[in-house]
Design an enzyme around this catalytic site. Sequence first.
Site, PDB file in Angstrom:
ATOM      1  CD  GLU B  72      -4.082  37.239  -3.103  1.00  0.00           C
ATOM      2  OE1 GLU B  72      -3.914  36.210  -2.411  1.00  0.00           O
ATOM      3  OE2 GLU B  72      -4.922  38.116  -2.851  1.00  0.00           O
ATOM      4  CG  HIS B 141      -3.291  46.577   3.715  1.00  0.00           C
ATOM      5  ND1 HIS B 141      -2.860  46.028   4.894  1.00  0.00           N
ATOM      6  CD2 HIS B 141      -4.143  45.678   3.160  1.00  0.00           C
ATOM      7  CE1 HIS B 141      -3.430  44.838   5.061  1.00  0.00           C
ATOM      8  NE2 HIS B 141      -4.209  44.600   4.028  1.00  0.00           N
TER       9      HIS B 141
END
Lengths: 408, 342
Positions: B72, B141
């Site tokens: 990322e 998440h």
Amino acid sequence: MKTMLSIISNALCRMTGRNAGARVVVSRSFADFTPQATFDIKKCDLHQLEEGPPLKAELTRDQGLQYYRTMQTVRRMELKADQLYKQKIIRGFCHLYDGQEACAAGIEASINPTDHLITAYRAHGYTYTRGVSIKEILAELTGRKGGVAKGKGGSMHMYAPHFYGGNGIVGAQVPLGAGIALACQYQGNNQLCVTLYGDGAANQGQLFESFNMAALWKLPCIFICENNKYGMGTSVERASASIDYYKRGDFIPGIRVDGMDVLCVREATKFAADHCRSGKGPIVMELQTYRYHGHSMSDPGVSYRTREEIQEVRTKSDPISMLKERMLSNNMASVEEFKEIDVDIRKQVEEAAQFATIGSRAAAGGSLQPHLLQQPAAGGPRDEPLVQTQVCQLDLNPNLQIHSDPDR
Amino acid sequence: MAASLRCFLRSGKVTVTVRDALNQAMDEELERDERVFLLGEEVAQYDGAYKVSRGLWKKYGDKRIIDTPISEMGFAGIAVGAAMAGLRPICEFMTFNFSMQAIDQVINSAAKTCYMSAGLQAVPIVFRGPNGASAGVAAQHSQCFAAWYAHCPGLKVVSPWNSEDAKGLLKSSIRDDNPVVFLENELLYGVPFEMSEEAQSKDFTIPIGKAKVERAGSHITLVSHSRYVGHCLDAAAVLAKEGIECEVINLRTIRPMDVESIEASVMKTNHLVTVEGGWPQFGVGAEICARIMEGSAFNYLDSPVTRVTGVDIPMPYAKILEDHSLPQIKDIIFSVKKTLNV
């Protein structure tokens, strides 16, 4: 012939009491100087490469004088910044580049103005070599409107076409550089991106992420580690399990270069540029260099290294002295010529410092709101990256109206 | 071009899922401007982790739709660099939870650069992906990042609710020269919404920074964004039966927030409830309260503002715990009645 001219010039000097005589010698000197010479340069250590940069470098008189001028300008500009900082006219962070001039000068000599370059916070040298004037640099450091970023960026955030700063977060510029290289590849313009980082940043994870993607996609990116032996106060031996920074790219070929020799840097970067432009993908270069100042102006730079060490580099490996001696010993220029250049540079730096000290400060009225670019007219591809002047001016009033730029 | 679930109604309207609306938006913008490209994990050959980019790689190929390794920070930085050098990347985070790995690039490299460079260096990038709670994906998440990103000057933060929002706002975001954080919602991807004829046009855009009044009302104002706009409308339908008429405002954009629309509504209804999925502290609702208090609408409030938010805990896994950690319709109804003192 030369001796006779010297005698005449000395006589003229004594008579007029001025440097009139020196002009006589200088103006007749072109015919006497060696126009071009070849120099031996240090062999580069290689990683994942069969062949490396050449062992000899050619230098013309003009090139030599130009490199000298560039390096001396950066040197004097940095020393002026040191002075202004101690006078408290520059504040905050100020990371000086003196000692490392051969890196910036050598790289710029080997790439095109249309190539791209990004570096970290020790950026004043590159800001200059990439085309920003001394005036605009010093004025940015002193927070004036005349600064290249109108006083809003400061030392670490100066930009120019094809120069992406000046980045404050250690290592963050490396993925950015890989992205700029991606844009070059995407646009098929045969340009490349030089992405610089230090020995400290070499241990950042995002570098290895960048290496991976750059290699995978064969991005035209030259990753250059300026190894000045210390990340702030931590020596390379104390920070890195491997100090062979040119090998850290693993699957990416690497070269280790003498970063104090502008010719070595130039030849190595040329080699690297050819590698990238031929579609072979990225390459890593390690420039072994040295900074005379501490990490920043708040670091005297002697608690983690000895004054003897600093002095030894100054006397034996100073990049500017090395070039000057090479040229003098090969009769490529005269002592007077170099002196003239020095005087001219001092004058320019002094004028720039004046401009940076008396110029108007960044106006609070127009500058305290974030820049958001106004929506453009029905878009379409541009040939150049978007380079705009300030488009959003907000007056400091209780209702905070947004005034749109009349040009958009 | 993308295979969308379409039922043609006689009025020219069609039903399109949020997923397909997003797909259409990207497809149209990729076609319109060759500088636009998409990168992220699984966006190409997998058709997107949530199938939002389905069909795009087949149509546009490796150059424009790029699968990245799981890096990322690296690929967000690469996307930002590409934007600086003249391209218009769409950087997908598989969820915004993973954007935390890259948040330095979003904030320090993208958001701040236009200002730091005094306008010399633009960063025309869109960071998009699902944000907030999903179903049963637990604490790491499920976080909502609206407040985190909306805190930062230099970013625009957009949070669509229905398909028209999704399409119009994503197109505007891609065309915007500023860095935009585009917060989608995974639970909305499969939900079909009516799309007007106007919205089906390739030039259809919705302006960033303007809220929409989804339902007019006179007794109380409900302000929300993303999935909870739907919850507010459902609550409003129930309350209407009891004679309470709610005005429901869909923020559409978190930053810059359309405070004027909220104020205009509050000056009419005199009561305000904010609804969001994120945590209460320093959140979207907190900001709305502060802005209302600072402005002229404050004098029109007949009672303090109530915030309905996610519960201030990491998201639990068990369904019953998860359900009780997020705003439900009954919570909105309860808050409305409490605010109205009925």
